[in-house]
Design an enzyme around this catalytic site. Structure first.
Site, PDB file in Angstrom:
ATOM      1  N   LYS A 226       0.890  -1.171   0.000  1.00  0.00           N
ATOM      2  CA  LYS A 226       0.000   0.000   0.000  1.00  0.00           C
ATOM      3  C   LYS A 226       0.926   1.219   0.000  1.00  0.00           C
ATOM      4  CE  LYS A 226      -4.209   1.618   2.311  1.00  0.00           C
ATOM      5  NZ  LYS A 226      -5.110   1.674   1.167  1.00  0.00           N
TER       6      LYS A 226
HETATM    7  N1  PPE Z   1      -7.848  -1.460  -2.986  1.00  0.00           N
HETATM    8  C1  PPE Z   1      -7.290  -0.238  -2.927  1.00  0.00           C
HETATM    9  C2  PPE Z   1      -6.592   0.305  -4.114  1.00  0.00           C
HETATM   10  C3  PPE Z   1      -7.401   0.489  -1.742  1.00  0.00           C
HETATM   11  O1  PPE Z   1      -6.842   1.698  -1.676  1.00  0.00           O
HETATM   12  C4  PPE Z   1      -8.093  -0.053  -0.638  1.00  0.00           C
HETATM   13  C5  PPE Z   1      -8.229   0.728   0.638  1.00  0.00           C
HETATM   14  C6  PPE Z   1      -8.652  -1.342  -0.750  1.00  0.00           C
HETATM   15  C7  PPE Z   1      -8.507  -2.014  -1.946  1.00  0.00           C
HETATM   16  C8  PPE Z   1      -9.343  -2.013   0.393  1.00  0.00           C
HETATM   17  O2  PPE Z   1      -8.415  -2.393   1.398  1.00  0.00           O
HETATM   18  P1  PPE Z   1      -8.817  -2.475   2.941  1.00  0.00           P
HETATM   19  O3  PPE Z   1      -9.026  -1.079   3.411  1.00  0.00           O
HETATM   20  O4  PPE Z   1      -7.663  -3.142   3.593  1.00  0.00           O
HETATM   21  O5  PPE Z   1     -10.074  -3.280   3.028  1.00  0.00           O
HETATM   22  N2  PPE Z   1      -8.244   2.127   0.461  1.00  0.00           N
HETATM   23  C9  PPE Z   1      -7.964   2.991   1.594  1.00  0.00           C
HETATM   24  C10 PPE Z   1      -7.723   4.433   1.159  1.00  0.00           C
HETATM   25  C11 PPE Z   1      -8.861   5.159   0.566  1.00  0.00           C
HETATM   26  C12 PPE Z   1      -8.548   6.609   0.348  1.00  0.00           C
HETATM   27  O6  PPE Z   1      -9.267   7.267  -0.426  1.00  0.00           O
HETATM   28  O7  PPE Z   1      -7.595   7.131   0.951  1.00  0.00           O
HETATM   29  C13 PPE Z   1      -9.039   2.875   2.671  1.00  0.00           C
HETATM   30  O8  PPE Z   1     -10.129   2.399   2.395  1.00  0.00           O
HETATM   31  O9  PPE Z   1      -8.747   3.264   3.801  1.00  0.00           O
END
Ligand code: PPE
Length: 305
Positions: A157
């Site tokens: 990330k």
């Molecule tokens: N894919 C991406 C590209 C992504 O950024 C997130 C979280 C997810 C999947 C889901 O991952 P999880 O949160 O572990 O279930 N995106 C983060 C950032 C969003 C933002 O705009 O900043 C979040 O949801 O916190």
């Protein structure tokens, strides 16, 4: 954004307005940051952080992929997060830790720059709007693909990955949609700009497999466990674009997005065009767990006293 009072920077709390870095910091120019988004929920008995351990593990993994040593133990960093919630007297929040390469030398090599860290927390409501949790969002398939596996690691990330997300999001909004879904380098469905995706067809639940260039989402993992407990069959596999059009139900998952139904893809109505029954059942259980309304049988909540 709803500002809180203090931000943790390299081990010290500073006032929100003073949480600044030098414009020549490596991260500003080269995207060398690793972050997390974590939710802190108000539960029936106090407040709790959702899946703290998994988020901390992913943060350290992201840093490791980029040969970056975080100068705190996982326990120390977790404690700093808890302190950030406490000092800001938050009852519910979105927590944003970031490890980043700071200011020293200019040039691509990050190793010449210090590894700095920060933790902020503030109140953040529904990511795609409160209403979307019920009515769903409109989505388009982006003309931008997600990162090919041998270009940039999507299991990290990393701040730089979010240039891809920005292109997907801006294109979708510009074209009148709420969100975009990207395909992977080989043309299979990958993920939204900041969410993982689930597809329901004939009572089977599908989600792109780990070779689909998507982030290994912690909400994704939670939903897989919840759905399995309900007795649903889950398939992590390659998903062709057209499968979205003919799905019975679709929904996004993410820390920010939580569980958000998708009502249409490329203007094709999905199922009834509203939150479907299986989505509703899973979403309801997800919120019951995070709000402490049912037993925390998976051990996902870290109470903060
Ligand atoms: N894919 C991406 C590209 C992504 O950024 C997130 C979280 C997810 C999947 C889901 O991952 P999880 O949160 O572990 O279930 N995106 C983060 C950032 C969003 C933002 O705009 O900043 C979040 O949801 O916190």
């Amino acid at each position: 954004m709803k500002e809180a009072e203090k931000i943790w920077m390299n081990g010290k709390f500073v006032d929100w307005k003073d949480a600044n870095i030098h414009v020549l910091s490596h991260v500003v120019h080269y995207g060398s940051g690793f972050f997390e988004g974590i939710r802190f929920y108000k539960t029936k008995n106090g407040s709790a952080i959702f899946r703290l351990k998994e988020h901390i593990d992913r943060l350290y993994d992201s840093a490791k992929i980029y040969r970056t040593e975080i100068p705190y133990s996982k326990a120390e960093f977790s404690e700093a997060m808890i302190e950030t919630l406490k000092i800001n007297k938050l009852e519910s929040a979105y927590i944003r830790p970031l490890i980043y390469r700071g200011y020293s030398e200019m040039g691509v090599n990050p190793k010449t720059c210090p590894v700095d860290s920060m933790i902020a927390a503030w109140e953040w409501g529904a990511y795609l709007g409160e209403e979307a949790l019920e009515s769903g969002v409109s989505v388009k398939i982006s003309s931008w693909r997600r990162l090919a596996p041998d270009t940039m690691p999507t299991m990290a990330k990393a701040s730089g990955n979010y240039l891809s997300s920005q292109l997907i999001k801006m294109e979708a909004l510009e074209d009148g949609y709420d969100e975009g879904i990207a395909l992977d380098y080989s043309g299979y469905v990958s993920e939204g700009s900041g969410e993982n995706l689930f597809i329901i067809k004939d009572n089977i639940i599908y989600t792109p497999a780990m070779n689909g260039s998507a982030l290994p989402g912690i909400t994704r993992d939670s939903i897989i466990k919840i759905a399995k407990d309900f007795g649903y069959e889950i398939k992590e596999t390659g998903i062709p674009r057209e499968m979205l059009y003919i799905a019975d139900e679709l929904f996004f998952t993410g820390t920010a997005a939580e569980v958000t139904p998708v009502s249409s893809v490329d203007k094709i109505k999905i199922g009834s065009g509203k939150r479907g029954p299986i989505t509703e059942k899973i979403q309801k259980r997800f919120f019951e767990i995070v709000k402490g309304e049912v037993e925390d049988k998976y051990g996902w909540l870290t109470e903060v006293k």
